[in-house]
Scaffold this active site. Sequence first.
Site, short mmCIF file in Angstrom:
data_model
loop_
_atom_site.label_atom_id
_atom_site.label_comp_id
_atom_site.label_asym_id
_atom_site.label_seq_id
_atom_site.Cartn_x
_atom_site.Cartn_y
_atom_site.Cartn_z
N ASP A 201 7.33 35.38 -12.04
CA ASP A 201 7.29 35.92 -13.60
C ASP A 201 8.87 36.17 -14.27
O ASP A 201 9.91 36.11 -13.18
CB ASP A 201 6.58 37.19 -13.93
CG ASP A 201 6.84 37.81 -14.88
OD1 ASP A 201 6.67 36.82 -16.06
OD2 ASP A 201 6.93 39.03 -15.19
N ASP A 203 9.92 37.75 -17.67
CA ASP A 203 10.26 38.93 -18.25
C ASP A 203 10.17 40.42 -17.33
O ASP A 203 8.90 40.53 -16.62
CB ASP A 203 9.52 39.21 -19.37
CG ASP A 203 9.63 38.23 -20.47
OD1 ASP A 203 10.52 37.39 -20.43
OD2 ASP A 203 9.15 38.38 -21.64
#
Length: 415
Positions: A201, A203
Amino acid sequence: MSASQIPPATAVPGDDVPTLLVKIFGKDRPGITAGLFDTLAAYSVDVVDIEQMVTRGRITLCALVTAPSAAQGSTGTSEGDLRATVHSWAESLNLEAEIISGLGDNRPRGTGRSHVTVLGHPLTAETAAAIAAAITATGGNIDRIFRLAKYPVTAVEFAVSGAATEALRSVLAPEAARLGVDVAVVAAGLQRRAQRLVVMDVDSTLIQDEVIELFAAHAGCEAEVAEVTAAAMRGELDFEQSLHARVELLGGLDASVVEAVRKEVRLTPGARTLVRTLKRLGYQVGVVSGGFTQVTDALQEELGLDFASANTLEIVDGKLTGRVTGDIVDRAGKARLLREFAQQAGVPLAQTVAIGDGANDLDMLNTAGLGVAFNAKPVVREAAHTAVNVPFLDTVLYLLGITREEVEAADTLVG
């Protein structure tokens, strides 16, 4: 040498063959290992096993050898002579020696083998005791322990046999939570050394920021967007609906904000080290994000990532429209992209590693061979294979059996 001249392989000693465990302790210095085996060579013994370790300048050297006998080609010297000679040699170097008689080789390791990696900041004696006791409670045996890293966290690995990997995970996960440490359990075997695909991922994982909040700050609606983001990451809101609602608030921003946001993005500590080391090992690395390609494309170029996929902010006439284009990268989309990346990379899903922090990462984490919850929300920590709760992304390397010394040595060689 012809086939007829090749000597037959030496058989592994049976349980009835006399063997000696020779143990040497003391202050380390060059030549100890060579000296011990030079001493043993006079008795024509065969080496069955060797293990050596050095801790804070103190050596522990263990050699399992066959007991001397005329059948092995000795000159009639006895076990007593060997013992006396080894002790005399050790004393001459201010070392201690212990010699234990027995029969055969080491006991075979039990079925069901795993690597248990423990990350502590610090790693306390209480933690070590509790983890060892929990392993024993599952029926597992600790065959070996060694340190992977001493900073930025202390990381140690237990080689365990005799217990199923899933059983170890189920017992150690709550114990780790109670102790406030991170514990990862992975199956042992050749697959651990195979080339892998690592997908992260973006963020709050690869970077410290939530990109949509950086955009929102320029639009003057940061607090409103942050509240919706937090609810979505906790799994309280549908991700796609929350994405559309937040992006709508960005409508009208000048497209020049994209470059400003790119400059504001902060990589997570250890992110560069993680990607750089994985790439040197031949791993392929990708990112999937519920954020925006306007940022992930720049990260892909900067870090040399193999794969990247995210949502795309629509820009018309130099302005953000408040909409996104194309397929939405949501919870299900991240898992789908992991499968696609694995297929393109030629890596089976069992050899993939996924890293994420939010509820929309859960499908991806559970699809991967190893799902790592990185400083994640409680719902994610509880569902992932393992959790890392220190703010250093490169600690994931330790879960793959890579030591800090190996990382630093590679950096030195490359310059």
